[in-house]
Design a protein around this motif. Structure first.
Motif, PDB file in Angstrom:
ATOM      1  N   ALA A   1       0.847  -1.185   0.000  1.00 21.45           N
ATOM      2  CA  ALA A   1       0.000   0.000   0.000  1.00 21.45           C
ATOM      3  C   ALA A   1       0.883   1.235   0.000  1.00 21.45           C
ATOM      4  N   ALA A   2       0.549   2.167  -0.828  1.00 15.11           N
ATOM      5  CA  ALA A   2       1.324   3.404  -0.940  1.00 15.11           C
ATOM      6  C   ALA A   2       1.032   4.306   0.250  1.00 15.11           C
ATOM      7  N   THR A   3       2.038   4.966   0.706  1.00 11.04           N
ATOM      8  CA  THR A   3       1.909   5.906   1.811  1.00 11.04           C
ATOM      9  C   THR A   3       2.096   7.301   1.265  1.00 11.04           C
ATOM     10  N   SER A   4       1.153   8.165   1.502  1.00  7.15           N
ATOM     11  CA  SER A   4       1.264   9.540   1.037  1.00  7.15           C
ATOM     12  C   SER A   4       1.502  10.437   2.232  1.00  7.15           C
ATOM     13  N   LEU A   5       2.692  11.026   2.278  1.00  2.00           N
ATOM     14  CA  LEU A   5       3.033  11.892   3.402  1.00  2.00           C
ATOM     15  C   LEU A   5       2.600  13.331   3.164  1.00  2.00           C
ATOM     16  N   ALA A   6       2.547  13.739   1.911  1.00  2.21           N
ATOM     17  CA  ALA A   6       2.162  15.103   1.552  1.00  2.21           C
ATOM     18  C   ALA A   6       1.893  15.117   0.053  1.00  2.21           C
ATOM     19  N   PRO A   7       1.149  16.118  -0.410  1.00  2.00           N
ATOM     20  CA  PRO A   7       0.930  16.195  -1.860  1.00  2.00           C
ATOM     21  C   PRO A   7       2.272  16.307  -2.590  1.00  2.00           C
ATOM     22  N   LEU A   8       2.363  15.619  -3.714  1.00  2.00           N
ATOM     23  CA  LEU A   8       3.596  15.621  -4.479  1.00  2.00           C
ATOM     24  C   LEU A   8       3.678  16.838  -5.380  1.00  2.00           C
ATOM     25  N   GLU A   9       4.887  17.357  -5.506  1.00  2.00           N
ATOM     26  CA  GLU A   9       5.135  18.474  -6.405  1.00  2.00           C
ATOM     27  C   GLU A   9       5.665  17.926  -7.713  1.00  2.00           C
ATOM     28  N   SER A  10       5.799  18.794  -8.692  1.00  2.00           N
ATOM     29  CA  SER A  10       6.306  18.378  -9.992  1.00  2.00           C
ATOM     30  C   SER A  10       7.779  18.021  -9.913  1.00  2.00           C
ATOM     31  N   ASP A  11       8.464  18.066 -11.023  1.00  2.00           N
ATOM     32  CA  ASP A  11       9.876  17.674 -11.091  1.00  2.00           C
ATOM     33  C   ASP A  11      10.759  18.760 -10.473  1.00  2.00           C
ATOM     34  N   THR A  12      10.669  18.881  -9.161  1.00  2.00           N
ATOM     35  CA  THR A  12      11.455  19.853  -8.406  1.00  2.00           C
ATOM     36  C   THR A  12      12.273  19.080  -7.376  1.00  2.00           C
ATOM     37  N   PRO A  13      13.314  19.692  -6.841  1.00  2.00           N
ATOM     38  CA  PRO A  13      14.044  19.008  -5.765  1.00  2.00           C
ATOM     39  C   PRO A  13      13.123  18.642  -4.600  1.00  2.00           C
ATOM     40  N   GLU A  14      12.235  19.561  -4.245  1.00  2.00           N
ATOM     41  CA  GLU A  14      11.304  19.309  -3.143  1.00  2.00           C
ATOM     42  C   GLU A  14      10.391  18.127  -3.459  1.00  2.00           C
ATOM     43  N   GLY A  15       9.923  18.070  -4.713  1.00  2.00           N
ATOM     44  CA  GLY A  15       9.060  16.958  -5.126  1.00  2.00           C
ATOM     45  C   GLY A  15       9.780  15.624  -5.062  1.00  2.00           C
ATOM     46  N   HIS A  16      11.035  15.614  -5.499  1.00  2.00           N
ATOM     47  CA  HIS A  16      11.793  14.363  -5.439  1.00  2.00           C
ATOM     48  C   HIS A  16      12.098  13.953  -4.008  1.00  2.00           C
ATOM     49  N   VAL A  17      12.390  14.906  -3.147  1.00  2.00           N
ATOM     50  CA  VAL A  17      12.607  14.559  -1.743  1.00  2.00           C
ATOM     51  C   VAL A  17      11.322  13.984  -1.153  1.00  2.00           C
ATOM     52  N   GLN A  18      10.182  14.591  -1.462  1.00  2.00           N
ATOM     53  CA  GLN A  18       8.921  14.071  -0.942  1.00  2.00           C
ATOM     54  C   GLN A  18       8.648  12.661  -1.455  1.00  2.00           C
ATOM     55  N   ARG A  19       8.896  12.420  -2.745  1.00  2.00           N
ATOM     56  CA  ARG A  19       8.707  11.078  -3.291  1.00  2.00           C
ATOM     57  C   ARG A  19       9.719  10.102  -2.663  1.00  2.00           C
ATOM     58  N   GLY A  20      10.927  10.590  -2.382  1.00  2.00           N
ATOM     59  CA  GLY A  20      11.908   9.748  -1.701  1.00  2.00           C
ATOM     60  C   GLY A  20      11.450   9.369  -0.303  1.00  2.00           C
ATOM     61  N   LEU A  21      10.884  10.335   0.418  1.00  2.00           N
ATOM     62  CA  LEU A  21      10.363  10.047   1.759  1.00  2.00           C
ATOM     63  C   LEU A  21       9.195   9.066   1.697  1.00  2.00           C
ATOM     64  N   ASN A  22       8.322   9.237   0.716  1.00  2.00           N
ATOM     65  CA  ASN A  22       7.210   8.296   0.545  1.00  2.00           C
ATOM     66  C   ASN A  22       7.746   6.897   0.266  1.00  2.00           C
ATOM     67  N   SER A  23       8.787   6.813  -0.567  1.00  2.00           N
ATOM     68  CA  SER A  23       9.379   5.513  -0.889  1.00  2.00           C
ATOM     69  C   SER A  23      10.027   4.889   0.344  1.00  2.00           C
ATOM     70  N   LEU A  24      10.711   5.711   1.146  1.00  2.00           N
ATOM     71  CA  LEU A  24      11.288   5.205   2.397  1.00  2.00           C
ATOM     72  C   LEU A  24      10.201   4.648   3.303  1.00  2.00           C
ATOM     73  N   ALA A  25       9.102   5.380   3.420  1.00  2.00           N
ATOM     74  CA  ALA A  25       8.002   4.940   4.281  1.00  2.00           C
ATOM     75  C   ALA A  25       7.425   3.609   3.807  1.00  2.00           C
ATOM     76  N   ASP A  26       7.519   3.356   2.509  1.00  2.00           N
ATOM     77  CA  ASP A  26       7.015   2.103   1.943  1.00  2.00           C
ATOM     78  C   ASP A  26       8.081   1.008   1.921  1.00  2.00           C
ATOM     79  N   GLY A  27       9.297   1.325   2.400  1.00  2.00           N
ATOM     80  CA  GLY A  27      10.364   0.339   2.414  1.00  2.00           C
ATOM     81  C   GLY A  27      11.052   0.135   1.077  1.00  2.00           C
ATOM     82  N   ARG A  28      10.876   1.057   0.161  1.00  2.00           N
ATOM     83  CA  ARG A  28      11.496   0.950  -1.174  1.00  2.00           C
ATOM     84  C   ARG A  28      12.744   1.835  -1.193  1.00  2.00           C
ATOM     85  N   PHE A  29      13.825   1.299  -0.634  1.00  2.00           N
ATOM     86  CA  PHE A  29      15.042   2.080  -0.424  1.00  2.00           C
ATOM     87  C   PHE A  29      15.725   2.460  -1.730  1.00  2.00           C
TER      88      PHE A  29
END
Length: 181
Positions: A1-29
């Protein structure tokens, strides 16, 4: 199940960090690492991305690269308590890789957790690392000095916020009681 920590932004550094955090939360290192790498490609030397990539690398066992990122993040923003706490945590992970480095790793973890607490005295992560260091020192001392092992263990237990709050609420109870099943 996907975990959404916050709305995702477009192709920005902030957006990639947020997607990275979501991936960490899902165990996808691996995916998390890819997002943190992309964030740094878009915004080199960004401490936020360096911290999270460093933590991900430490989880993955690449401690040399993790320390390089965490050191760069601290150099860029030396007032971030969480950066010192993450580096202290990475030092404790060194124990998993090399038992011969135990004394050095614990000492370095203590230095970084102390710096984190100097910046933010309420940072739970730094207090937990101090407690872990106390417990690890107790385990290392057990063979040669059981009395010191008990002393270090009790000091470590006293540093855990849960134990401190329980002790305050229930009176002076030996710390080992909290670990009795």
């Amino acid at each position: 199940a996907a975990t959404s920590l916050a709305p995702l932004e477009s192709d920005t550094p902030e957006g990639h960090v947020q997607r990275g955090l979501n991936s960490l939360a899902d165990g996808r290192f691996g995916l998390a690492l890819a997002h943190f790498n992309q964030a740094l490609a878009l915004r080199p030397d960004w401490p936020e991305a360096l911290l999270y990539r460093g933590a991900t690398l430490a989880i993955d066992g690449d401690l040399d690269s993790a320390f390089a990122d965490l050191d760069r993040a601290i150099e860029a923003e030396p007032g971030r308590a969480d950066a010192y706490a993450l580096r202290a945590w990475a030092h404790m992970r060194t124990l998993l890789r090399d038992e011969d480095e135990a004394g050095s790793a614990i000492s370095l973890a203590r230095e970084d957790s102390a710096k984190a607490l100097e910046i933010d005295p309420d940072l739970l992560a730094a207090r937990s690392i101090e407690a872990s260091a106390d417990v690890m020192e107790a385990l290392n001392a057990y063979e040669s000095n059981p009395e010191q092992a008990v002393k270090d263990f009790e000091a470590g237990m006293a540093n855990l916020p849960f134990v401190r709050s329980c002790s305050a609420a229930q009176g002076p109870i030996p710390s080992v009681v909290w670990w009795t099943p």
